[in-house]
Design a protein around this motif. Structure first.
Motif, PDB file in Angstrom:
ATOM      1  N   PHE A  74     -94.505  25.086 -30.458  1.00 31.66           N
ATOM      2  CA  PHE A  74     -95.063  23.608 -30.287  1.00 31.66           C
ATOM      3  C   PHE A  74     -94.208  22.942 -31.290  1.00 31.66           C
ATOM      4  O   PHE A  74     -93.822  21.494 -31.059  1.00 31.66           O
ATOM      5  CB  PHE A  74     -96.532  23.548 -30.844  1.00 31.66           C
ATOM      6  CG  PHE A  74     -97.150  22.229 -30.889  1.00 31.66           C
ATOM      7  CD1 PHE A  74     -97.149  21.713 -29.765  1.00 31.66           C
ATOM      8  CD2 PHE A  74     -97.005  21.696 -32.052  1.00 31.66           C
ATOM      9  CE1 PHE A  74     -97.625  20.386 -29.865  1.00 31.66           C
ATOM     10  CE2 PHE A  74     -97.686  20.222 -32.215  1.00 31.66           C
ATOM     11  CZ  PHE A  74     -98.010  19.751 -30.910  1.00 31.66           C
ATOM     12  N   ARG A  75     -93.685  23.562 -32.503  1.00 26.40           N
ATOM     13  CA  ARG A  75     -92.938  22.860 -33.455  1.00 26.40           C
ATOM     14  C   ARG A  75     -91.489  22.309 -32.781  1.00 26.40           C
ATOM     15  O   ARG A  75     -91.118  21.368 -33.036  1.00 26.40           O
ATOM     16  CB  ARG A  75     -92.620  23.681 -34.742  1.00 26.40           C
ATOM     17  CG  ARG A  75     -92.008  23.114 -35.654  1.00 26.40           C
ATOM     18  CD  ARG A  75     -91.999  23.870 -37.155  1.00 26.40           C
ATOM     19  NE  ARG A  75     -91.019  23.122 -37.962  1.00 26.40           N
ATOM     20  CZ  ARG A  75     -89.899  23.553 -38.291  1.00 26.40           C
ATOM     21  NH1 ARG A  75     -89.002  24.222 -37.566  1.00 26.40           N
ATOM     22  NH2 ARG A  75     -89.197  22.758 -39.280  1.00 26.40           N
ATOM     23  N   ASP A  77     -90.931  22.100 -29.700  1.00 25.80           N
ATOM     24  CA  ASP A  77     -90.987  21.101 -28.352  1.00 25.80           C
ATOM     25  C   ASP A  77     -91.374  19.771 -28.865  1.00 25.80           C
ATOM     26  O   ASP A  77     -91.122  18.939 -28.174  1.00 25.80           O
ATOM     27  CB  ASP A  77     -92.107  21.532 -27.595  1.00 25.80           C
ATOM     28  CG  ASP A  77     -91.562  22.951 -26.746  1.00 25.80           C
ATOM     29  OD1 ASP A  77     -90.671  23.320 -26.792  1.00 25.80           O
ATOM     30  OD2 ASP A  77     -92.679  23.419 -26.088  1.00 25.80           O
ATOM     31  N   SER A  78     -92.208  19.620 -29.979  1.00 19.40           N
ATOM     32  CA  SER A  78     -92.888  18.327 -30.483  1.00 19.40           C
ATOM     33  C   SER A  78     -91.927  17.766 -31.537  1.00 19.40           C
ATOM     34  O   SER A  78     -92.151  16.569 -31.835  1.00 19.40           O
ATOM     35  CB  SER A  78     -94.113  18.583 -31.013  1.00 19.40           C
ATOM     36  OG  SER A  78     -94.320  19.280 -32.286  1.00 19.40           O
ATOM     37  N   ASN A  79     -91.128  18.655 -32.316  1.00 17.07           N
ATOM     38  CA  ASN A  79     -90.277  17.844 -33.238  1.00 17.07           C
ATOM     39  C   ASN A  79     -91.200  17.730 -34.558  1.00 17.07           C
ATOM     40  O   ASN A  79     -90.610  16.964 -35.587  1.00 17.07           O
ATOM     41  CB  ASN A  79     -89.425  16.749 -32.980  1.00 17.07           C
ATOM     42  CG  ASN A  79     -88.496  17.125 -32.193  1.00 17.07           C
ATOM     43  OD1 ASN A  79     -87.713  18.237 -32.453  1.00 17.07           O
ATOM     44  ND2 ASN A  79     -88.247  16.398 -31.158  1.00 17.07           N
ATOM     45  N   TYR A  80     -92.463  18.115 -34.624  1.00 15.16           N
ATOM     46  CA  TYR A  80     -93.390  17.780 -35.823  1.00 15.16           C
ATOM     47  C   TYR A  80     -92.945  18.874 -36.795  1.00 15.16           C
ATOM     48  O   TYR A  80     -92.380  19.954 -36.587  1.00 15.16           O
ATOM     49  CB  TYR A  80     -94.955  18.231 -35.454  1.00 15.16           C
ATOM     50  CG  TYR A  80     -95.428  17.123 -34.638  1.00 15.16           C
ATOM     51  CD1 TYR A  80     -95.542  15.638 -35.213  1.00 15.16           C
ATOM     52  CD2 TYR A  80     -96.153  17.116 -33.269  1.00 15.16           C
ATOM     53  CE1 TYR A  80     -96.108  14.595 -34.366  1.00 15.16           C
ATOM     54  CE2 TYR A  80     -96.661  16.066 -32.607  1.00 15.16           C
ATOM     55  CZ  TYR A  80     -96.731  14.858 -32.981  1.00 15.16           C
ATOM     56  OH  TYR A  80     -97.008  13.745 -32.458  1.00 15.16           O
TER      57      TYR A  80
END
Length: 105
Positions: A74-75, A77-80
């Motif tokens: 997720f990190r 894919d989301s760039n958060y």
């Protein structure tokens, strides 16, 4: 001993649901199988020595690995940032309280 695994599973399920809504890409499907294989392997190694505690240790460790992988995917894919994913901030609480105020059964 099993509590951390339960927390990891519940937290990871949020990200898993997000990916499910996106068509459930292969990279997230395979992680569940890998975690299951790791858990089974650890069960076979730990149960003879620790009994039921070995199952709990195995579950928590496999759940941690699965959760860590899901957060990592997720990190990317989301760039958060990791902190933004794992720690709530003020805006999160505002949104929750607004939903509670407008809730109608």
């Amino acid at each position: 001993i099993m509590f951390p695994g339960i927390v990891f599973i519940n937290a990871g399920t949020v990200l898993n649901g997000l990916y499910w809504g996106r068509g459930y890409p292969y990279k997230t499907i395979i992680s569940s199988y890998v975690a299951g294989i790791i858990g089974l392997t650890l069960d076979l190694l730990l149960i003879p020595k620790y009994g039921i505690k070995g199952v709990a240790i195995s579950f928590s460790f496999a759940s941690f690995l699965w959760f860590s992988y899901m957060v990592g995917v997720f990190r990317v894919d989301s760039n958060y940032r990791l902190r933004e994913i794992l720690l709530p901030d003020y805006g999160d609480f505002v949104q929750i309280f607004n939903k509670i105020k407008t809730f109608r059964p």
